[in-house]
Scaffold this motif. Structure first.
Motif, PDB file in Angstrom:
ATOM      1  N   HIS A 169      -2.921  -4.557  -1.153  1.00 34.33           N
ATOM      2  CA  HIS A 169      -2.728  -6.007  -1.104  1.00 34.33           C
ATOM      3  C   HIS A 169      -3.309  -6.634  -2.363  1.00 34.33           C
ATOM      4  CE1 HIS A 169      -1.415  -5.843   3.073  1.00 34.33           C
ATOM      5  NE2 HIS A 169      -2.487  -5.129   3.374  1.00 34.33           N
ATOM      6  N   PHE A 170      -2.730  -7.798  -2.743  1.00 31.32           N
ATOM      7  CA  PHE A 170      -3.183  -8.504  -3.937  1.00 31.32           C
ATOM      8  C   PHE A 170      -3.350  -9.983  -3.591  1.00 31.32           C
ATOM      9  CE2 PHE A 170      -0.804  -4.816  -5.257  1.00 31.32           C
ATOM     10  CZ  PHE A 170      -1.602  -4.250  -6.247  1.00 31.32           C
ATOM     11  N   ASN A 171      -4.409 -10.583  -4.114  1.00 29.86           N
ATOM     12  CA  ASN A 171      -4.675 -12.001  -3.898  1.00 29.86           C
ATOM     13  C   ASN A 171      -3.810 -12.809  -4.862  1.00 29.86           C
ATOM     14  OD1 ASN A 171      -6.199 -14.594  -4.708  1.00 29.86           O
ATOM     15  ND2 ASN A 171      -7.178 -14.002  -2.790  1.00 29.86           N
ATOM     16  N   ALA A 172      -2.920 -13.630  -4.325  1.00 34.47           N
ATOM     17  CA  ALA A 172      -1.947 -14.349  -5.149  1.00 34.47           C
ATOM     18  C   ALA A 172      -2.624 -15.291  -6.147  1.00 34.47           C
ATOM     19  CB  ALA A 172      -0.981 -15.127  -4.250  1.00 34.47           C
ATOM     20  N   GLN A 173      -3.683 -15.975  -5.720  1.00 34.72           N
ATOM     21  CA  GLN A 173      -4.346 -16.926  -6.611  1.00 34.72           C
ATOM     22  C   GLN A 173      -5.017 -16.194  -7.777  1.00 34.72           C
ATOM     23  OE1 GLN A 173      -6.986 -19.631  -4.620  1.00 34.72           O
ATOM     24  NE2 GLN A 173      -7.820 -20.474  -6.526  1.00 34.72           N
ATOM     25  N   ASP A 174      -5.734 -15.115  -7.477  1.00 35.75           N
ATOM     26  CA  ASP A 174      -6.383 -14.340  -8.538  1.00 35.75           C
ATOM     27  C   ASP A 174      -5.352 -13.758  -9.502  1.00 35.75           C
ATOM     28  OD1 ASP A 174      -8.855 -14.859  -7.480  1.00 35.75           O
ATOM     29  OD2 ASP A 174      -9.067 -12.924  -6.467  1.00 35.75           O
ATOM     30  N   TYR A 175      -4.231 -13.287  -8.924  1.00 40.23           N
ATOM     31  CA  TYR A 175      -3.177 -12.719  -9.765  1.00 40.23           C
ATOM     32  C   TYR A 175      -2.621 -13.777 -10.720  1.00 40.23           C
ATOM     33  CZ  TYR A 175       1.285 -10.783 -11.253  1.00 40.23           C
ATOM     34  OH  TYR A 175       2.335 -10.347 -12.025  1.00 40.23           O
ATOM     35  N   ALA A 194      -0.172  -6.325 -15.432  1.00 44.84           N
ATOM     36  CA  ALA A 194      -1.187  -5.299 -15.197  1.00 44.84           C
ATOM     37  C   ALA A 194      -2.579  -5.913 -15.085  1.00 44.84           C
ATOM     38  CB  ALA A 194      -1.150  -4.270 -16.322  1.00 44.84           C
ATOM     39  N   VAL A 195      -2.902  -6.859 -15.972  1.00 46.24           N
ATOM     40  CA  VAL A 195      -4.193  -7.548 -15.893  1.00 46.24           C
ATOM     41  C   VAL A 195      -4.288  -8.308 -14.572  1.00 46.24           C
ATOM     42  CG1 VAL A 195      -5.623  -9.371 -16.899  1.00 46.24           C
ATOM     43  CG2 VAL A 195      -4.472  -7.730 -18.394  1.00 46.24           C
ATOM     44  N   GLY A 196      -3.211  -8.969 -14.179  1.00 44.55           N
ATOM     45  CA  GLY A 196      -3.213  -9.713 -12.924  1.00 44.55           C
ATOM     46  C   GLY A 196      -3.492  -8.825 -11.728  1.00 44.55           C
ATOM     47  N   LYS A 197      -2.874  -7.663 -11.693  1.00 46.35           N
ATOM     48  CA  LYS A 197      -3.094  -6.758 -10.560  1.00 46.35           C
ATOM     49  C   LYS A 197      -4.494  -6.159 -10.584  1.00 46.35           C
ATOM     50  CE  LYS A 197       1.548  -5.821  -9.104  1.00 46.35           C
ATOM     51  NZ  LYS A 197       2.520  -4.847  -8.589  1.00 46.35           N
ATOM     52  N   ALA A 198      -5.032  -5.897 -11.788  1.00 45.18           N
ATOM     53  CA  ALA A 198      -6.398  -5.373 -11.884  1.00 45.18           C
ATOM     54  C   ALA A 198      -7.409  -6.377 -11.332  1.00 45.18           C
ATOM     55  CB  ALA A 198      -6.725  -5.033 -13.333  1.00 45.18           C
ATOM     56  N   SER A 200      -6.653  -8.818  -9.046  1.00 38.78           N
ATOM     57  CA  SER A 200      -6.332  -9.363  -7.719  1.00 38.78           C
ATOM     58  C   SER A 200      -6.242  -8.311  -6.617  1.00 38.78           C
ATOM     59  CB  SER A 200      -4.994 -10.111  -7.786  1.00 38.78           C
ATOM     60  OG  SER A 200      -3.933  -9.234  -8.122  1.00 38.78           O
ATOM     61  N   ALA A 201      -6.319  -7.019  -6.951  1.00 42.00           N
ATOM     62  CA  ALA A 201      -6.168  -5.976  -5.934  1.00 42.00           C
ATOM     63  C   ALA A 201      -7.324  -5.995  -4.939  1.00 42.00           C
ATOM     64  CB  ALA A 201      -6.087  -4.610  -6.610  1.00 42.00           C
ATOM     65  N   ASP A 202      -6.997  -5.873  -3.671  1.00 41.04           N
ATOM     66  CA  ASP A 202      -8.044  -5.756  -2.658  1.00 41.04           C
ATOM     67  C   ASP A 202      -8.815  -4.447  -2.828  1.00 41.04           C
ATOM     68  OD1 ASP A 202      -7.316  -8.135  -1.585  1.00 41.04           O
ATOM     69  OD2 ASP A 202      -6.388  -7.325   0.233  1.00 41.04           O
ATOM     70  N   HIS A 203      -8.079  -3.378  -3.098  1.00 39.66           N
ATOM     71  CA  HIS A 203      -8.726  -2.069  -3.183  1.00 39.66           C
ATOM     72  C   HIS A 203      -8.378  -1.296  -4.451  1.00 39.66           C
ATOM     73  CE1 HIS A 203     -10.252  -2.459   0.866  1.00 39.66           C
ATOM     74  NE2 HIS A 203      -9.035  -2.688   1.333  1.00 39.66           N
ATOM     75  N   VAL A 204      -7.089  -1.250  -4.823  1.00 36.43           N
ATOM     76  CA  VAL A 204      -6.698  -0.380  -5.933  1.00 36.43           C
ATOM     77  C   VAL A 204      -5.522  -0.961  -6.705  1.00 36.43           C
ATOM     78  CG1 VAL A 204      -5.121   1.014  -4.519  1.00 36.43           C
ATOM     79  CG2 VAL A 204      -6.143   2.014  -6.566  1.00 36.43           C
ATOM     80  N   ALA A 205      -5.565  -0.758  -8.027  1.00 35.24           N
ATOM     81  CA  ALA A 205      -4.450  -1.087  -8.911  1.00 35.24           C
ATOM     82  C   ALA A 205      -4.212   0.110  -9.816  1.00 35.24           C
ATOM     83  CB  ALA A 205      -4.749  -2.335  -9.737  1.00 35.24           C
ATOM     84  N   CYS A 206      -2.942   0.487  -9.994  1.00 33.42           N
ATOM     85  CA  CYS A 206      -2.574   1.613 -10.853  1.00 33.42           C
ATOM     86  C   CYS A 206      -1.687   1.106 -11.984  1.00 33.42           C
ATOM     87  CB  CYS A 206      -1.835   2.681 -10.061  1.00 33.42           C
ATOM     88  SG  CYS A 206      -2.838   3.470  -8.783  1.00 33.42           S
ATOM     89  N   ILE A 207      -2.074   1.419 -13.208  1.00 28.76           N
ATOM     90  CA  ILE A 207      -1.360   0.938 -14.392  1.00 28.76           C
ATOM     91  C   ILE A 207      -0.963   2.133 -15.241  1.00 28.76           C
ATOM     92  CG2 ILE A 207      -1.538  -0.459 -16.489  1.00 28.76           C
ATOM     93  CD1 ILE A 207      -3.843  -1.990 -14.892  1.00 28.76           C
ATOM     94  N   GLN A 208       0.352   2.339 -15.415  1.00 28.58           N
ATOM     95  CA  GLN A 208       0.838   3.432 -16.257  1.00 28.58           C
ATOM     96  C   GLN A 208       1.049   2.912 -17.672  1.00 28.58           C
ATOM     97  OE1 GLN A 208       4.563   5.239 -15.123  1.00 28.58           O
ATOM     98  NE2 GLN A 208       4.494   6.734 -16.781  1.00 28.58           N
ATOM     99  N   GLY A 209       0.382   3.558 -18.619  1.00 31.78           N
ATOM    100  CA  GLY A 209       0.477   3.141 -20.012  1.00 31.78           C
ATOM    101  C   GLY A 209       1.026   4.250 -20.883  1.00 31.78           C
ATOM    102  N   LYS A 333     -16.419  -0.505  -5.005  1.00 29.62           N
ATOM    103  CA  LYS A 333     -15.715  -1.217  -3.932  1.00 29.62           C
ATOM    104  C   LYS A 333     -14.217  -1.339  -4.234  1.00 29.62           C
ATOM    105  CE  LYS A 333     -19.836  -4.058  -3.125  1.00 29.62           C
ATOM    106  NZ  LYS A 333     -20.409  -5.427  -3.255  1.00 29.62           N
ATOM    107  N   ARG A 334     -13.883  -1.591  -5.503  1.00 29.99           N
ATOM    108  CA  ARG A 334     -12.487  -1.731  -5.928  1.00 29.99           C
ATOM    109  C   ARG A 334     -12.262  -0.764  -7.087  1.00 29.99           C
ATOM    110  NH1 ARG A 334     -11.544  -5.505  -8.772  1.00 29.99           N
ATOM    111  NH2 ARG A 334      -9.408  -6.051  -8.257  1.00 29.99           N
ATOM    112  N   PHE A 335     -10.978  -0.387  -7.311  1.00 28.79           N
ATOM    113  CA  PHE A 335     -10.718   0.662  -8.295  1.00 28.79           C
ATOM    114  C   PHE A 335      -9.459   0.337  -9.097  1.00 28.79           C
ATOM    115  CE2 PHE A 335     -12.365   2.253  -4.267  1.00 28.79           C
ATOM    116  CZ  PHE A 335     -13.642   2.619  -4.665  1.00 28.79           C
TER     117      PHE A 335
END
Length: 599
Positions: A169-175, A194-198, A200-209, A333-335
């Motif tokens: 899940h992602f927090n819309a306001q933070d994103y 990618a920055v937005g998901k990093a 705003s993620a509740d637990h995890v965001a994965c970014i392929q570069g 706590k978050r990754f």
């Protein structure tokens, strides 16, 4: 019988059992291989690069440091390796273990011992031999798994992430706020996503570069924004070099930042990044948010004892194993995982029993539909981008920015083969290896690499703009030896190393020296040599010109393994998309097999 410290009814008992089995399997294979190597005759090990002779050892001003003058052998070791030193056998008494190869000079090495007593003991040997030490860290992995299993809340969250059963899940306001700020800072749309998901993620965001797409820029801005909202952030990876590179990109944002670890692991770190052995020494630690850079192992020692973090950012995550990631995740706590599963995977000794892959990034992205892939490369020009885009990124990787249309155009200086080759307008060139009997070390190809470096330098290219990549440490050492003779201490401005050491780096001119000419030997190392991820990393270091020196693989060369056979076909396709040069011709002779993709 359940021998684990957690009950058999644990909801993630099966996953934990697989993780424990993987750790123990890696430990046992490493030990068996090390003992087998130690038992071999020293003459054989010297000849094959598995050992190095030292003809004299002197204690430096630092009583733990030895200045070791090189004797027989041209070993495959490199800075950062851990060695065992002895008088002739690692299995006899008097051997000194856990000696770190800290610095490579022209005819000497600096070796760091655990204590001054160890240094004096080695010095007393007179002539000594160094070979690979056994590094057993399995107890730290097992300790970490036990802590995670016994933690009812955070531990179960972490295991659910790995198991693929925790919704993202992602927090819309933070994103939204993070995305908008990233765009204002000049990031492209996918980088901003990618920055937005990093953030705003509740637990995890994965970014392929993929190569050159700005993943470290994304990491740096995301880390700075996390600190701005008061978070304690751990930046970690599988090597100190990867961590140092990430911290260097974060430092210009002016956030509180410190690197934790042995001072021997600070090479390449910018001056504005504070260096400490243990976090307890941080006298100016801020009350609010800050960045700490450290390996996952630091979380198991006094270096980071008792510390936890709001967010943990993993760089080069495709090379981090699941157990290594869990070691760090247990204090967070978050990754945020940033990597590329099309680049080098972790180095493992056993067949993975973790669902087909040992890489935490591949594991997570296989069931994370919300992962972001960056698609614009600012490193490679459009000719160099075409082949990896087609073969690894479903034609979604595109050259962008000022470098997209650039080529390395130089006027030849003199009439040498090397200068004429560099003057060609093509962005990718293939030269067949000259030595058809060479295996992991090819002196004639090393001489050609030197000639190309000399010609490029004569044409005005700075040494720091040249990179040399090879699959083998022995070939890297042979090339570095020639470069030192030609350029002296300035040779250190060039990077000449294995593919593993070049991941994450870029140069205007990259020379890929594949060394092997013996097709029988090539068949024996085919799984390693033709590894698709290795090919991808090798050819994507160059910005404007790539020169590949390697074997021509005839049609009769085949492999029974289906994946290896596919990788061999991929190699042939790579060569076919280059301008091909006959090193024996006078011209050089241009012989494209297909319409070049690179040029």
């Amino acid at each position: 019988m359940n021998m684990s410290p957690w009950p058999a009814t644990h909801p993630y008992a099966a996953l934990l059992a697989r993780l424990v089995a993987f750790v123990e399997q890696e430990r046992d294979i490493a030990k068996a291989r090390c003992l087998e190597s130690w038992a071999r005759p020293m003459k054989e090990k010297i000849g094959s690069g598995m050992a190095q002779q030292f003809v004299s050892l002197e204690v430096d001003d630092d009583p733990k440091i030895l200045i070791a003058s090189l004797g027989r052998g041209e070993s495959r070791f490199r800075e950062g390796d851990q060695l065992c030193l002895h008088a002739g056998s690692a299995l006899s008494g008097g051997a000194v273990y856990s000696v770190v190869f800290e610095f490579e000079g022209a005819r000497f090495w600096k070796l760091r011992c655990r204590s001054s007593a160890d240094a004096r003991a080695v010095q007393a040997l007179g002539v000594a031999y160094g070979e690979q030490d056994l590094v057993n860290l399995s107890h730290l992995f097992l300790q970490s798994l036990t802590e995670i299993a016994m933690s009812a809340d955070s531990g179960h969250t972490v295991l659910a992430l790995i198991d693929g059963t925790l919704p993202t899940h992602f927090n819309a306001q933070d994103y939204g706020s993070a995305y908008s700020y990233a765009v204002q800072q000049g990031l492209n749309g996918l980088q901003a996503e990618a920055v937005g998901k990093a953030l705003s993620a509740d637990h995890v965001a994965c970014i392929q570069g993929p190569p050159g797409t700005g993943k470290t820029r994304v990491l740096a801005l995301a880390a700075a924004l996390l600190v701005a909202r008061g978070e304690r952030v751990l930046v970690t990876s599988h090597t100190h070099a990867a961590i140092n590179n990430a911290l260097n990109k974060i430092a210009p944002y002016g956030v509180p930042i410190v690197k934790i670890g042995g001072l021997a692991h600070t090479r390449g770190l910018e001056d504005q990044v504070e260096r400490l052995e243990n976090i307890s020494e941080w006298e100016n630690k801020p009350i609010g948010g800050f960045i700490v850079g450290a390996t996952p192992f630091a979380s198991c020692s006094k270096r980071l004892a008792g510390w936890d973090f709001d967010t943990i950012i993993f760089d080069e995550a495709s090379q981090v194993t699941v157990p290594l990631a869990l070691m760090a995740m247990r204090v967070g706590k978050r990754f945020v995982f940033i990597g590329d599963q099309q680049q080098l995977p972790p180095v493992v000794l056993s067949q993975s029993i973790l669902g087909g892959t040992a890489s935490v990034f591949s594991h997570l992205t296989s069931h994370n539909k919300d992962s972001v892939m960056l698609r614009e490369t600012y490193r490679m020009n459009r000719w160099l981008t075409a082949w990896p885009s087609r073969n690894f990124y479903n034609l979604e990787l595109h050259a962008a920015g000022p470098n997209a249309e650039r080529r390395m155009l130089v006027a030849p200086v003199g009439n040498t083969f090397a200068s004429r080759l560099l003057a060609l307008p093509d962005s990718a060139i293939f030269v067949p290896t000259r030595d058809r009997k060479a295996r992991s070390r090819n002196q004639s190809d090393a001489a050609l690499v030197l000639a190309l470096c000399r010609a490029a330098h004569d044409c005005g290219l700075a040494l720091a703009d040249i990179g040399i990549v090879t699959p083998y440490r022995a070939q890297g050492r042979a090339i570095r030896s020639l470069l030192r003779k030609e350029f002296g201490e300035r040779a250190r401005e060039l990077v000449a190393d294995t593919v593993e050491r070049m991941q994450g780096q870029e140069r205007e001119l990259v020379i890929l020296s594949l060394a092997t000419g013996d097709l029988g030997y090539l068949a024996n190392v085919a799984e390693f040599f033709f590894q698709r991820e290795r090919l991808n990393v090798s050819v994507t270091r160059a910005m404007t010109k790539l020169v590949i020196i390697g074997p021509e693989v005839p049609a009769w060369f085949s492999c029974s393994d289906e994946q290896v056979a596919a990788n061999v076909a991929l190699y042939r396709d790579m060569i076919a998309c280059c301008r091909q040069i006959d090193p024996e011709g006078s011209g050089p002779v241009l012989a494209p097999v297909l319409a070049p993709t690179f040029s």
